[in-house]
Design an enzyme around this catalytic site. Structure first.
Site, PDB file in Angstrom:
ATOM      1  N   CYS A   1      35.577   9.193   0.344  1.00 45.95           N
ATOM      2  CA  CYS A   1      34.756  10.076  -0.476  1.00 45.95           C
ATOM      3  C   CYS A   1      33.395  10.153   0.547  1.00 45.95           C
ATOM      4  CB  CYS A   1      34.406   9.358  -1.638  1.00 45.95           C
ATOM      5  SG  CYS A   1      33.191  10.318  -2.639  1.00 45.95           S
TER       6      CYS A   1
ATOM      7  N   CYS B   1      34.439  13.675  -0.535  1.00 44.71           N
ATOM      8  CA  CYS B   1      33.590  14.603  -1.562  1.00 44.71           C
ATOM      9  C   CYS B   1      32.217  14.601  -0.986  1.00 44.71           C
ATOM     10  CB  CYS B   1      33.406  13.504  -2.623  1.00 44.71           C
ATOM     11  SG  CYS B   1      34.845  12.567  -3.114  1.00 44.71           S
TER      12      CYS B   1
ATOM     13  N   LYS C   1      31.958  17.309   1.976  1.00 45.74           N
ATOM     14  CA  LYS C   1      32.386  18.290   1.538  1.00 45.74           C
ATOM     15  C   LYS C   1      31.663  19.141   0.780  1.00 45.74           C
ATOM     16  CE  LYS C   1      34.189  18.390  -2.243  1.00 45.74           C
ATOM     17  NZ  LYS C   1      35.571  18.132  -2.746  1.00 45.74           N
TER      18      LYS C   1
ATOM     19  N   TYR D   1      43.216  21.619  -4.151  1.00 45.33           N
ATOM     20  CA  TYR D   1      41.828  21.205  -3.945  1.00 45.33           C
ATOM     21  C   TYR D   1      41.225  21.483  -2.692  1.00 45.33           C
ATOM     22  CZ  TYR D   1      41.535  18.177  -8.404  1.00 45.33           C
ATOM     23  OH  TYR D   1      41.532  17.931  -9.640  1.00 45.33           O
TER      24      TYR D   1
ATOM     25  N   GLU E   1      38.763  24.568  -1.239  1.00 49.48           N
ATOM     26  CA  GLU E   1      37.431  24.086  -1.120  1.00 49.48           C
ATOM     27  C   GLU E   1      37.147  24.666   0.382  1.00 49.48           C
ATOM     28  OE1 GLU E   1      36.927  20.498  -4.288  1.00 49.48           O
ATOM     29  OE2 GLU E   1      37.590  20.160  -2.243  1.00 49.48           O
TER      30      GLU E   1
ATOM     31  N   HIS F   1      19.866  29.208 -24.610  1.00 52.39           N
ATOM     32  CA  HIS F   1      19.620  30.499 -23.985  1.00 52.39           C
ATOM     33  C   HIS F   1      18.815  31.035 -22.958  1.00 52.39           C
ATOM     34  CE1 HIS F   1      21.053  34.713 -24.546  1.00 52.39           C
ATOM     35  NE2 HIS F   1      19.594  35.035 -24.510  1.00 52.39           N
TER      36      HIS F   1
ATOM     37  N   GLU G   1      26.475  27.968 -22.794  1.00 52.99           N
ATOM     38  CA  GLU G   1      26.265  28.539 -24.324  1.00 52.99           C
ATOM     39  C   GLU G   1      27.462  29.222 -24.676  1.00 52.99           C
ATOM     40  OE1 GLU G   1      23.630  31.414 -25.755  1.00 52.99           O
ATOM     41  OE2 GLU G   1      22.978  31.840 -23.534  1.00 52.99           O
TER      42      GLU G   1
END
Length: 455
Positions: free
Chosen positions: A43, A48, A51, A177, A181, A438, A443
């Site tokens: 990672c 991660c 990346k 993945y 990516e 908003h 939302e």
């Protein structure tokens, strides 16, 4: 005098191993950890974190284009791949040093080298022998390559992070993945990207609407995606470029400057001595564990990607903490792997939690589907042709929300919040009763009123 050198010996200083060792030490255990590469694991070092940094970089090209719609005129912008990689490397080195310093401050012994189990309580690191009451396997996984002619010319995600030059044309083999990516990263930085995937649609295992929507949006951005396509060989030409044999292109041959293979990852269990001790492994070499992360051999545990279950950093961290609590916290702690949220940092990004529509129908029988597809407010001025997908999967009988899926800007950030609702078992009515913020994309999850399908 104690019987063992340590209460816990951890093999692998990645996310799961680090968490287990830290909590165990905090609970009073004597802990040592072995690592044969760099502290931080996949990672932090080549997964991660780097990346995500490269993903940020890739977004700036579109951001600069979109700025014109908001009155900004930015001239003379340029990009330097070497500068990006150097800056990325500096940050990764800093993070690795933070973990290393943490071991020193907390009194966790760090042993550099490759560890191998001699028995259920003895580990060899080179010529050194260490004993421990409990052993934790946290060696993670690594990218695998298919056995085809010329595969030595291909790179994986490991090498992609360290390329000296940004390739002008890249073929990415795979559709999961990592493939999606890096397709977004390379494409965003100006590389001509072709993806070759043997399946019928990218992101196998994800909701079908998510898969098709991301495919369409990536295509708009210039990524060529070849489905039901395979690569059977790679040859290096005299000029240094590569000729790849790929189905789905007119000539059957695709010229490129780099081939990146992202067809899967395999657990790092080779040469650990596990099979010799009777530790049960699955067909791919993953350590088979129960819900307490216990292997088939007493006092040997395993967490993270090496178990070949859910290969996500937060899962490894949760598993590492659970092992520490079970062993030294006085509470047997199982790991709950239901409704684990995940993200694909593609462009646009994907966020998802819970069941896909197909899985929900298979498990529950009857489901209600709510979804929307819209142009984000930002792009009303930027003029960019990009649309966001948001979808809820609801148990028709209980009205419990069993799945939430999104493709679009900030999808991972938004789904992290929605994941709490899914994990807590909230109903559609409870989401409807929530006042939205908003104007936001988020939302939409609390204003979806029209049922689009009932199955």
């Amino acid at each position: 005098m104690t019987r063992f050198d340590y209460d816990l010996f951890v093999i692998g200083a990645g996310s799961g191993g680090i968490r287990a060792s830290r909590i165990s030490r905090h609970l009073g255990a004597r802990v040592a950890i072995a690592e044969n590469y760099r502290i931080g694991g996949t990672c932090v070092i080549r997964g991660c974190i780097p990346k995500k940094l490269l993903t940020y970089a890739a977004h700036y090209a579109e951001d600069l284009e979109d700025a014109r719609g908001f009155g900004w005129s930015i001239e003379g912008a340029s990009f330097s791949w070497p500068a990006l990689i150097a800056n990325k490397n500096r940050e990764i080195a800093r993070l690795s040093a933070v973990y290393t310093d943490g071991f020193v401050k907390t009194g966790i012994a760090v042993i550099e080298g490759t560890a191998r189990l001699l028995d259920a309580h003895t580990v060899a690191i080179g010529e050194r022998r260490v004993t421990a009451q409990n052993i934790l396997i946290a060696t993670g996984g690594g990218p695998s390559k298919p056995s085809i002619p010329g595969i030595e010319h291909a790179i994986t995600s490991n090498e992609a992070f360290e390329l000296p030059v940004l390739p002008k044309r890249v073929l990415i083999v795979g559709g999961g993945y990592v493939a999606t990516e890096f397709a977004g990263i390379f494409n965003g930085l100006g590389t001509e990207v072709t993806m070759s995937y043997r399946g019928e649609q990218i992101l196998r295992g994800f909701d079908d609407d998510v898969r098709s929507h991301l495919h369409e949006e990536m295509g708009k951005k210039g990524v060529r995606i070849l489905l039901k396509s395979t690569m059977s060989g790679i040859a290096r030409r005299a000029d240094g470029t590569l000729a790849t044999s790929v189905t789905g292109v007119p000539s059957g041959t695709l010229a490129c400057d780099a081939v990146m293979v992202a067809t899967g990852r395999a657990p790092n269990t080779a040469r650990l001595g596990l099979a010799e001790l009777g530790v049960e492994l699955d067909e791919e070499g993953g350590v088979v564990v129960d819900r307490f992360c216990r292997s088939s051999v007493a006092d040997i545990y395993a967490v993270g990607d090496v178990t070949n279950r859910i290969a996500l950093t937060p899962v490894a961290i949760r598993e590492g903490a659970a092992v520490a609590m079970t062993l030294f916290g006085g509470v047997e702690t199982p790991v709950d792997l239901d409704d684990v949220p995940s993200a694909v940092f593609s462009q646009p990004a994907v966020g998802t939690v819970g069941l896909s529509e197909a899985k929900a129908v298979e498990k529950l029988g009857k489901v209600d589907i709510y979804k929307t597809n819209f142009k984000p407010l930002r792009h009303t001025l930027s003029g960019r042709d990009e649309r966001t997908l948001m979808k809820l999967v609801v148990d028709a009988t209980t009205q419990r929300i069993v799945g939430a899926h999104m493709v679009g800007a900030d999808a991972p950030e938004i789904i992290q919040g929605i994941a709490i609702a899914v994990k807590a078992g909230l109903t559609k009515a409870q989401l409807d009763a929530t006042v939205g913020i908003h104007p936001t994309a988020a939302e939409e999850f609390v204003t979806l009123r029209q049922k689009t399908a009932a199955k």
